[in-house]
Enzyme design. Structure first.
Site, PDB file in Angstrom:
ATOM      1  N   LYS A   1      34.195 -26.950  18.546  1.00 38.57           N
ATOM      2  CA  LYS A   1      32.852 -26.675  19.082  1.00 38.57           C
ATOM      3  C   LYS A   1      31.795 -26.971  18.012  1.00 38.57           C
ATOM      4  CE  LYS A   1      29.838 -24.927  22.057  1.00 38.57           C
ATOM      5  NZ  LYS A   1      29.276 -23.612  21.900  1.00 38.57           N
TER       6      LYS A   1
ATOM      7  N   ASN B   1      20.574 -33.732  26.193  1.00 43.88           N
ATOM      8  CA  ASN B   1      21.865 -34.125  25.605  1.00 43.88           C
ATOM      9  C   ASN B   1      22.327 -35.513  26.054  1.00 43.88           C
ATOM     10  OD1 ASN B   1      21.653 -31.562  24.640  1.00 43.88           O
ATOM     11  ND2 ASN B   1      23.420 -30.726  25.730  1.00 43.88           N
TER      12      ASN B   1
ATOM     13  N   GLY C   1      24.020 -12.696  25.643  1.00 46.37           N
ATOM     14  CA  GLY C   1      24.169 -11.236  25.689  1.00 46.37           C
ATOM     15  C   GLY C   1      23.821 -10.684  27.065  1.00 46.37           C
TER      16      GLY C   1
HETATM   17  O1  PAF Z   1      24.033 -25.207  21.522  1.00 45.70           O
HETATM   18  C1  PAF Z   1      24.065 -25.808  22.628  1.00 45.70           C
HETATM   19  O2  PAF Z   1      23.058 -26.190  23.215  1.00 45.70           O
HETATM   20  C2  PAF Z   1      25.419 -26.016  23.297  1.00 45.70           C
HETATM   21  O3  PAF Z   1      26.402 -25.431  22.477  1.00 45.70           O
HETATM   22  C3  PAF Z   1      25.763 -27.481  23.611  1.00 45.70           C
HETATM   23  C4  PAF Z   1      27.257 -27.589  23.840  1.00 45.70           C
HETATM   24  C5  PAF Z   1      25.344 -28.417  22.535  1.00 45.70           C
HETATM   25  C6  PAF Z   1      25.165 -27.877  24.931  1.00 45.70           C
HETATM   26  O4  PAF Z   1      23.788 -27.952  24.953  1.00 45.70           O
END
Ligand code: PAF
Length: 293
Positions: free
Chosen positions: A177, A195, A12
């Site tokens: 997504k 990640n 936001g």
């Molecule tokens: O929610 C998140 O953190 C993101 O959408 C993603 C793509 C997993 C990257 O950290």
């Protein structure tokens, strides 16, 4: 355009600050303290100050003339925002949430204006109530959920410094997504890793692949294609801590219900890996809540 951005989290704040270079933007926050802070001192984006009018969401009924609402709250706050918007808004509404749980509710709503959903690929980190860092420069994809105004909106909103792209199929856009989030978010939160480690450690990678298989089948997507996409996202965000990991660490509610919960709800067969991560995240959140009392 006159744009009302609802929600002053990372996305936001980023959207309000970026869009204000070409549009007249006001921001609706949850708390009065944040609204007063932003009205007085502006939004700090990567160290630069952007002056924006901010009011609280409770004052939504005072917003008279706006051409567009953009809802940037967490998924679990969409229902309460929507209850206010549906009786007041007289303009198209864009929803920029992770997950898909909101689409079931919005598609069955009686609302006279177009509803557009978006998938945010921009990276943003909220530093404090008025400051945000633009950590990953990418795009926001928009697709029509109801009505037909996404194409026109993309034309108005697109700026090479803050790009918008039109997608034809909202289900494919959000589903793709969601599958990535159903793999990356709960695993990084449970294992407490960035990640990239999901691919670097073969044991984590094996579980990630199982979650991808379950989510792809539940949403009728091709597993092989999705696994390539999930791996690309992991590589592109390898140094990031996922939003769910950050929520768990901060003792906040997570979006697991609209991510793994959505996969469970739409699965045609048993999804044991998804069940495991779903209940693990719920358990971790309750543990955090108890700890913080
Ligand atoms: O929610 C998140 O953190 C993101 O959408 C993603 C793509 C997993 C990257 O950290």
């Amino acid at each position: 355009m006159r744009i009302t951005v609802i929600g002053a989290g990372a996305i936001g704040l980023l959207a309000a600050a970026k869009l204000s270079s070409m549009h007249q933007v006001q921001l609706l926050t949850r708390t009065n303290v944040q609204a007063e802070l932003i009205s007085a001192k502006g939004i700090r984006l990567d160290g630069e100050t952007i002056h924006i009018k901010a009011i609280t969401l409770d004052d939504l009924y005072t917003v008279q003339s706006t051409d567009l609402y953009i809802v940037c709250t967490k998924q679990y706050d969409v229902k309460s925002v929507w209850d206010k918007l549906v009786s007041h808004a007289a303009a198209p509404v864009v929803f920029l949430q992770n997950g898909m749980a909101h689409t079931d509710m919005l598609r069955s709503a009686a609302f006279d204006y177009p509803i557009i959903v978006g998938s945010v690929e921009q990276g943003a980190l909220r530093v404090d109530q008025q400051s945000v860092l633009h950590t990953g420069k990418a795009v926001i994809r928009l697709a029509n959920l109801t009505g037909n105004s996404a194409e026109m909106l993309v034309k108005h909103l697109h700026d090479p410094n803050f790009p918008f792209l039109l997608e034809k199929n909202w289900h494919r856009m959000l589903g793709k997504k969601l599958i990535a989030n159903a793999v990356i978010n709960p695993l990084t939160a449970i294992y407490r890793v960035k990640n990239g480690e999901l691919l670097e450690r073969p044991a984590f990678c094996a579980i990630a692949q199982k979650l991808c298989e379950e989510a792809a089948e539940a949403l009728d997507f091709d597993f092989a294609e999705q696994w390539v996409y999930v791996r690309q996202i992991i590589m592109a965000t390898k140094g990031n801590r996922s939003s769910m990991l950050k929520d768990i660490e901060a003792g906040r509610k997570t979006e697991v219900e609209s991510i793994s919960g959505y996969v469970q709800k739409h699965a045609k067969r048993a999804v044991p890996y998804t069940d495991f991560v779903y209940y693990s995240i719920l358990g971790l959140t309750r543990q955090q809540e108890r700890t913080s009392l």
